[in-house]
Write a protein that holds these residues in place. Structure first.
Motif, PDB file in Angstrom:
ATOM      1  N   PRO A  65     -12.703  -2.844   4.376  1.00 14.69           N
ATOM      2  CA  PRO A  65     -11.803  -3.453   5.376  1.00 14.69           C
ATOM      3  C   PRO A  65     -10.712  -4.321   4.979  1.00 14.69           C
ATOM      4  CG  PRO A  65     -14.115  -3.699   5.952  1.00 14.69           C
ATOM      5  CD  PRO A  65     -13.880  -3.026   4.681  1.00 14.69           C
ATOM      6  N   VAL A  66     -11.113  -5.121   3.782  1.00 14.48           N
ATOM      7  CA  VAL A  66      -9.996  -5.946   3.153  1.00 14.48           C
ATOM      8  C   VAL A  66      -9.268  -5.214   2.398  1.00 14.48           C
ATOM      9  CG1 VAL A  66      -9.718  -7.659   1.288  1.00 14.48           C
ATOM     10  CG2 VAL A  66     -11.644  -7.840   2.849  1.00 14.48           C
ATOM     11  N   LYS A  67      -9.446  -4.094   1.932  1.00 12.67           N
ATOM     12  CA  LYS A  67      -8.725  -2.978   1.059  1.00 12.67           C
ATOM     13  C   LYS A  67      -7.489  -2.741   2.111  1.00 12.67           C
ATOM     14  CE  LYS A  67     -10.009  -0.390  -1.965  1.00 12.67           C
ATOM     15  NZ  LYS A  67     -10.802   0.655  -2.945  1.00 12.67           N
ATOM     16  N   TRP A  68      -7.801  -2.151   3.348  1.00 14.28           N
ATOM     17  CA  TRP A  68      -6.742  -1.554   4.209  1.00 14.28           C
ATOM     18  C   TRP A  68      -6.062  -2.699   4.930  1.00 14.28           C
ATOM     19  CZ3 TRP A  68      -5.482   3.083   3.362  1.00 14.28           C
ATOM     20  CH2 TRP A  68      -6.373   3.916   2.884  1.00 14.28           C
TER      21      TRP A  68
ATOM     22  N   LEU B 201      -5.535   0.268  -4.003  1.00 19.93           N
ATOM     23  CA  LEU B 201      -6.214   1.585  -3.918  1.00 19.93           C
ATOM     24  C   LEU B 201      -7.410   1.553  -4.946  1.00 19.93           C
ATOM     25  CD1 LEU B 201      -3.759   3.993  -2.350  1.00 19.93           C
ATOM     26  CD2 LEU B 201      -5.893   3.203  -1.091  1.00 19.93           C
ATOM     27  N   LEU B 202      -6.906   1.490  -6.141  1.00 18.97           N
ATOM     28  CA  LEU B 202      -7.599   1.934  -7.267  1.00 18.97           C
ATOM     29  C   LEU B 202      -8.799   0.793  -7.658  1.00 18.97           C
ATOM     30  CD1 LEU B 202      -5.234   3.569  -9.541  1.00 18.97           C
ATOM     31  CD2 LEU B 202      -6.925   4.615  -8.171  1.00 18.97           C
TER      32      LEU B 202
ATOM     33  N   PHE C  70      11.009  -2.673  -3.823  1.00 17.10           N
ATOM     34  CA  PHE C  70       9.967  -1.638  -3.434  1.00 17.10           C
ATOM     35  C   PHE C  70       9.093  -1.051  -4.398  1.00 17.10           C
ATOM     36  CE2 PHE C  70       9.454   2.560  -1.831  1.00 17.10           C
ATOM     37  CZ  PHE C  70       8.802   2.424  -0.392  1.00 17.10           C
ATOM     38  N   SER C  71       9.167  -0.979  -5.341  1.00 15.87           N
ATOM     39  CA  SER C  71       8.591  -0.124  -6.526  1.00 15.87           C
ATOM     40  C   SER C  71       7.591  -0.954  -6.791  1.00 15.87           C
ATOM     41  CB  SER C  71       9.319   0.275  -7.633  1.00 15.87           C
ATOM     42  OG  SER C  71      10.317   1.014  -7.555  1.00 15.87           O
ATOM     43  N   PHE C  72       7.711  -2.389  -7.199  1.00 14.28           N
ATOM     44  CA  PHE C  72       6.656  -3.325  -7.277  1.00 14.28           C
ATOM     45  C   PHE C  72       5.694  -3.403  -6.157  1.00 14.28           C
ATOM     46  CE2 PHE C  72       4.843  -7.925  -7.207  1.00 14.28           C
ATOM     47  CZ  PHE C  72       4.283  -7.691  -8.379  1.00 14.28           C
ATOM     48  N   GLY C  73       6.079  -3.179  -5.092  1.00 17.46           N
ATOM     49  CA  GLY C  73       5.086  -3.279  -3.788  1.00 17.46           C
ATOM     50  C   GLY C  73       4.200  -2.003  -3.892  1.00 17.46           C
ATOM     51  N   CYS C  74       4.871  -0.848  -4.310  1.00 16.25           N
ATOM     52  CA  CYS C  74       4.124   0.515  -4.354  1.00 16.25           C
ATOM     53  C   CYS C  74       2.958   0.407  -5.479  1.00 16.25           C
ATOM     54  CB  CYS C  74       5.109   1.597  -4.194  1.00 16.25           C
ATOM     55  SG  CYS C  74       6.283   1.800  -2.917  1.00 16.25           S
ATOM     56  N   TRP C  75       3.361  -0.241  -6.436  1.00 18.67           N
ATOM     57  CA  TRP C  75       2.391  -0.223  -7.356  1.00 18.67           C
ATOM     58  C   TRP C  75       1.270  -1.249  -7.195  1.00 18.67           C
ATOM     59  CZ3 TRP C  75       1.559   2.715 -11.413  1.00 18.67           C
ATOM     60  CH2 TRP C  75       2.584   3.675 -12.102  1.00 18.67           C
ATOM     61  N   THR C  76       1.727  -2.273  -6.351  1.00 18.83           N
ATOM     62  CA  THR C  76       0.674  -3.205  -5.943  1.00 18.83           C
ATOM     63  C   THR C  76      -0.378  -2.447  -4.778  1.00 18.83           C
ATOM     64  OG1 THR C  76       1.979  -5.070  -6.185  1.00 18.83           O
ATOM     65  CG2 THR C  76       0.071  -5.540  -4.753  1.00 18.83           C
ATOM     66  N   CYS C  77       0.205  -1.667  -4.104  1.00 20.52           N
ATOM     67  CA  CYS C  77      -0.756  -0.891  -3.252  1.00 20.52           C
ATOM     68  C   CYS C  77      -1.547   0.089  -4.008  1.00 20.52           C
ATOM     69  CB  CYS C  77       0.192  -0.099  -2.417  1.00 20.52           C
ATOM     70  SG  CYS C  77       1.080  -1.083  -0.923  1.00 20.52           S
ATOM     71  N   LEU C  78      -1.119   0.575  -4.971  1.00 18.35           N
ATOM     72  CA  LEU C  78      -1.671   1.815  -6.100  1.00 18.35           C
ATOM     73  C   LEU C  78      -2.997   0.997  -6.546  1.00 18.35           C
ATOM     74  CD1 LEU C  78      -2.098   4.672  -7.048  1.00 18.35           C
ATOM     75  CD2 LEU C  78      -0.457   3.849  -8.907  1.00 18.35           C
ATOM     76  N   ASN C  79      -2.371  -0.155  -7.240  1.00 19.67           N
ATOM     77  CA  ASN C  79      -3.310  -1.096  -7.702  1.00 19.67           C
ATOM     78  C   ASN C  79      -4.576  -1.501  -6.957  1.00 19.67           C
ATOM     79  OD1 ASN C  79      -5.028  -2.786  -9.526  1.00 19.67           O
ATOM     80  ND2 ASN C  79      -3.301  -4.311  -9.729  1.00 19.67           N
TER      81      ASN C  79
END
Length: 171
Positions: free
Chosen positions: A32-35, A24-25, A13-22
Motif C-alpha cells: 500500500p505504501v509503495k502504490w 517499484l524495485l 521528469f527523468s529523475f521522477g521516473c527513476w525514483t518511481c523505478l527505485n
C-alpha cells in the motif's frame, strides 16, 4: 534559454521516473505504501511533463495543462496525508481532503459566469496556506519522532514517506 528549460524539465521528469523505478524495485516497502508513493510521484511528474510538452509543441496539450494546474489544489492535502501516514496516525475521512480539488476541477470544466479568477486564486492561496500551516504544525509537534524515523529506518516505508513529504514541501 528555451533549450535550457527543456533540459531542466526533461531532467526533472527523468529523475521522477527513476525514483518511481527505485520505489517499484524496493522490497522493503509495503504494497500500500509503495502504490501511494508511486501515485504521489506520478502526480508530481505531470507539471514538468506539461512544461516540456508545451515547449516542444510550441503550445500546451489542453487536457495536460488543465490537470497540471488543478494539481495545485492537491499538494496541500497530499502533504498532510503523507506526513500523518509516516507518523502512523490514522487518516480517517481522507477523502474529504479531495473536496477542494474536485470542486475546483468541476468549476473549471463548467466555467460558470460568476467565477472570478481573482476569487479563485484567493481561495487557492487560503487553501495552500492552511495546509502548509497544518503540515508545519505536524512536523513541529512530532519532530523527535521524525528524527527517529529518518535515522533508524533508512530504506523503509517511513523513510520514503518522509522523503516524499520533503519533495511535496518544495513543489
Amino acid at each position: 534559454m528555451s533549450e535550457l528549460s527543456k533540459v531542466w524539465y526533461l531532467l526533472s521528469f527523468s529523475f521522477g521516473c527513476w525514483t518511481c523505478l527505485n520505489c517499484l524495485l524496493n522490497r522493503n516497502l509495503s504494497r500500500p505504501v509503495k502504490w501511494s508513493i508511486l501515485g504521489f510521484i506520478g502526480l508530481l511528474l505531470l507539471p514538468p511533463l506539461n512544461a516540456y510538452v508545451t515547449l516542444v509543441r510550441h503550445g500546451p496539450l489542453p487536457w495536460l495543462q488543465t490537470i497540471s494546474y488543478q494539481l495545485t489544489w492537491a499538494y496541500g492535502p497530499l502533504l498532510v496525508l503523507v506526513i500523518r501516514h509516516s507518523l502512523l496516525q490514522t487518516t480517517r475521512h481522507a477523502l474529504w481532503h479531495a473536496v477542494p480539488l474536485l470542486t475546483a476541477s468541476a468549476l473549471t470544466l463548467l466555467q460558470p459566469a460568476w467565477l472570478n479568477p481573482m476569487w479563485f486564486l484567493a481561495l487557492l492561496f487560503i487553501q495552500v496556506s492552511v495546509y502548509l500551516t497544518w503540515a508545519a504544525y505536524l512536523l513541529y509537534q512530532h519532530r523527535s519522532r521524525i528524527k527517529q524515523l529518518a535515522s533508524r529506518h533508512q530504506n523503509s516505508s517511513y523513510y520514503w514517506l518522509l522523503f516524499l513529504a520533503g519533495g511535496l514541501m518544495t513543489a
